[in-house]
Design a protein around this motif. Structure first.
Motif, mmCIF file in Angstrom:
data_model
loop_
_atom_site.group_PDB
_atom_site.id
_atom_site.type_symbol
_atom_site.label_atom_id
_atom_site.label_comp_id
_atom_site.label_asym_id
_atom_site.label_seq_id
_atom_site.Cartn_x
_atom_site.Cartn_y
_atom_site.Cartn_z
ATOM 1 N N TYR A 117 0.818 -1.199 0.000
ATOM 2 C CA TYR A 117 0.000 0.000 0.000
ATOM 3 C C TYR A 117 0.861 1.262 0.000
ATOM 4 C CZ TYR A 117 -3.793 3.153 0.668
ATOM 5 O OH TYR A 117 -4.693 4.161 0.474
ATOM 6 N N SER A 131 9.463 3.728 3.863
ATOM 7 C CA SER A 131 8.904 2.869 4.906
ATOM 8 C C SER A 131 7.482 3.329 5.182
ATOM 9 C CB SER A 131 9.728 2.994 6.185
ATOM 10 O OG SER A 131 9.602 4.303 6.710
ATOM 11 N N ARG A 133 4.075 3.004 8.184
ATOM 12 C CA ARG A 133 3.700 2.581 9.524
ATOM 13 C C ARG A 133 2.220 2.832 9.729
ATOM 14 N NH1 ARG A 133 3.542 4.091 14.539
ATOM 15 N NH2 ARG A 133 3.853 6.282 14.135
ATOM 16 N N GLN A 135 -0.641 2.978 12.570
ATOM 17 C CA GLN A 135 -0.895 3.004 14.002
ATOM 18 C C GLN A 135 -2.386 3.099 14.273
ATOM 19 O OE1 GLN A 135 1.223 5.930 16.420
ATOM 20 N NE2 GLN A 135 -0.519 6.018 17.798
ATOM 21 N N VAL B 98 1.730 10.904 3.525
ATOM 22 C CA VAL B 98 3.003 10.566 2.910
ATOM 23 C C VAL B 98 3.944 11.732 3.210
ATOM 24 C CG1 VAL B 98 4.201 9.886 0.816
ATOM 25 C CG2 VAL B 98 1.772 9.370 1.075
ATOM 26 N N ILE B 109 -3.545 11.585 1.442
ATOM 27 C CA ILE B 109 -4.190 10.820 0.394
ATOM 28 C C ILE B 109 -5.248 9.934 1.036
ATOM 29 C CG2 ILE B 109 -2.501 8.941 0.469
ATOM 30 C CD1 ILE B 109 -2.653 9.025 -2.660
ATOM 31 N N SER B 110 -6.323 9.809 0.369
ATOM 32 C CA SER B 110 -7.438 9.055 0.925
ATOM 33 C C SER B 110 -7.104 7.559 1.012
ATOM 34 C CB SER B 110 -8.656 9.307 0.036
ATOM 35 O OG SER B 110 -9.619 8.333 0.215
ATOM 36 N N ALA B 111 -7.476 6.936 2.086
ATOM 37 C CA ALA B 111 -7.155 5.519 2.306
ATOM 38 C C ALA B 111 -8.341 4.828 2.962
ATOM 39 C CB ALA B 111 -5.911 5.393 3.179
ATOM 40 N N PRO B 112 -9.378 4.618 2.186
ATOM 41 C CA PRO B 112 -10.652 4.144 2.733
ATOM 42 C C PRO B 112 -10.585 2.775 3.411
ATOM 43 C CG PRO B 112 -10.658 4.096 0.330
ATOM 44 C CD PRO B 112 -9.445 4.830 0.743
ATOM 45 N N PHE B 113 -9.602 1.989 3.066
ATOM 46 C CA PHE B 113 -9.531 0.641 3.648
ATOM 47 C C PHE B 113 -9.061 0.666 5.097
ATOM 48 C CE2 PHE B 113 -5.250 1.552 2.956
ATOM 49 C CZ PHE B 113 -4.552 0.764 3.847
ATOM 50 N N TYR B 117 -9.362 -1.957 8.305
ATOM 51 C CA TYR B 117 -8.193 -2.678 8.784
ATOM 52 C C TYR B 117 -7.968 -2.438 10.275
ATOM 53 C CZ TYR B 117 -3.798 -4.983 8.982
ATOM 54 O OH TYR B 117 -2.808 -5.846 9.322
ATOM 55 N N GLY B 118 -8.183 -1.193 10.712
ATOM 56 C CA GLY B 118 -8.052 -0.879 12.134
ATOM 57 C C GLY B 118 -8.959 -1.768 12.963
ATOM 58 N N GLN B 132 -7.195 5.331 13.316
ATOM 59 C CA GLN B 132 -5.997 4.721 12.782
ATOM 60 C C GLN B 132 -5.332 5.676 11.807
ATOM 61 O OE1 GLN B 132 -8.941 2.590 12.627
ATOM 62 N NE2 GLN B 132 -9.733 4.134 11.272
ATOM 63 N N ARG B 133 -4.033 5.493 11.680
ATOM 64 C CA ARG B 133 -3.299 6.405 10.833
ATOM 65 C C ARG B 133 -2.178 5.658 10.133
ATOM 66 N NH1 ARG B 133 0.589 9.910 10.800
ATOM 67 N NH2 ARG B 133 1.452 9.374 12.805
ATOM 68 N N LEU B 134 -2.090 5.859 8.834
ATOM 69 C CA LEU B 134 -1.013 5.246 8.059
ATOM 70 C C LEU B 134 -0.066 6.345 7.615
ATOM 71 C CD1 LEU B 134 0.258 2.839 6.544
ATOM 72 C CD2 LEU B 134 -1.255 3.365 4.641
ATOM 73 N N GLN B 135 1.172 6.185 7.969
ATOM 74 C CA GLN B 135 2.161 7.166 7.539
ATOM 75 C C GLN B 135 3.228 6.502 6.686
ATOM 76 O OE1 GLN B 135 4.019 9.695 10.529
ATOM 77 N NE2 GLN B 135 5.892 9.721 9.304
ATOM 78 N N VAL B 136 3.444 7.061 5.528
ATOM 79 C CA VAL B 136 4.447 6.533 4.610
ATOM 80 C C VAL B 136 5.581 7.549 4.506
ATOM 81 C CG1 VAL B 136 4.880 5.737 2.263
ATOM 82 C CG2 VAL B 136 2.635 5.375 3.299
#
Lengths: 155, 155
Positions: A117, A131, A133, A135, B98, B109-113, B117-118, B132-136
């Motif tokens: 992703y 990378s 992550r 959370q 990102v 950026i939108s991350a609807p999934f 997943y959380g 939940q938070r996704l950081q790239v």
DNA sequence: CTGCCTGCAAACTCTTTGCACGAAT
DNA sequence: ATTCGTGCAAAGAGTTTGCAGGCAG
């Protein structure tokens, strides 16, 4: 029991960087590897001092980057003011952290899709992913029932 | 132009909490909503002072939690020492960040999934997910070519 | 007049750094 | 000798807080 292979990895990294393998660095390394849960710099200092009581806070802070750069440790920042660290297991970096909102306890769980992703999302923006992550903030069972965690630290 | 609906939302929150709608709080609110990109507390202070020059740093720091609790702003901690904030858009919390490793610029950026997943992950651990938070972390094109970002701030 | 809100400055937490001493090569 | 590593204490960044005065209800 045999020597932890990551100890050699760490020593190899030091050598490659032209750095010395000192007692303090090894004490900090061993203290870090002995932790089973996430730990802070301060906790690492305490534990390292039980191995070599000459270890100072400054050296801990100077050694932590060496251990993360050599991928012996992973740094985990949950946005709580202080950073957490954890010995890098063999499973790689595809782990999500689930953090209790009350006690800040960190659970780790494998999240193999994350890497894919991260790539997808970065490339949409014309960036090269390094990378990623994930959370998740969550409440544990005890918190929902009693309004507080058994192992809460705050307040 | 009409009043931003989130201004009413903020005022309603203050009222509901028994807090007063002061000029300083409104100046800080308006300054925050005027930002198109992520901003820091210090940047918010600067901008709020162009609206009401009596605004102090302390009041900014005291008002930020009010705006996050009322969901007017979102807090984004990329682990860079200072926290970033962004006006909450209507699309909800399903956004990934990102972050450029060189200049710390934050792309969203939108991350609807993610929400799904959380939940999945939390429930495996017997926890109730909150957010939940996704950081790239990524390198931008300019960084890969020149070894530095055009808008780098560090060093 | 009562209590919330404010600015100021000091305090706080975590981390980094300058310095002089000490150890390794 | 020279270089690198260390502990100590001070500095630094970002954020929080105690306090006395001010303003609103």
């Amino acid at each position: 029991m045999s020597v932890d292979p990551s100890r050699e990895k760490f020593q190899a990294y030091l050598a490659q960087q032209g750095l010395r393998v000192t007692n303090q660095r090894l004490a900090i390394f061993d203290a870090a590897l002995a932790q089973k849960e996430h730990f802070t710099a301060e906790q690492l200092l305490d534990r390292a001092r039980t191995i070599d009581d000459s270890v100072s806070r400054a050296t801990v802070y100077r050694t932590l980057p060496l251990m993360t750069e050599s991928h012996v440790l992973r740094e985990v920042d949950i946005g709580s003011g202080e950073k957490y660290y954890l010995a890098n297991s063999s499973r790689g970096t595809q782990v999500a952290q689930v953090v209790c909102v009350d006690c800040d306890k960190i659970f780790e769980i494998s999240a193999p899709f994350m890497e894919w992703y991260g790539s997808t999302v970065s490339q949409k923006l014309g960036l090269k992913p390094i990378s990623q992550r994930l959370q998740v903030s969550a409440q544990c069972i005890a918190y929902r029932h009693n309004g507080r965690c058994p192992n809460r630290l705050k307040q």
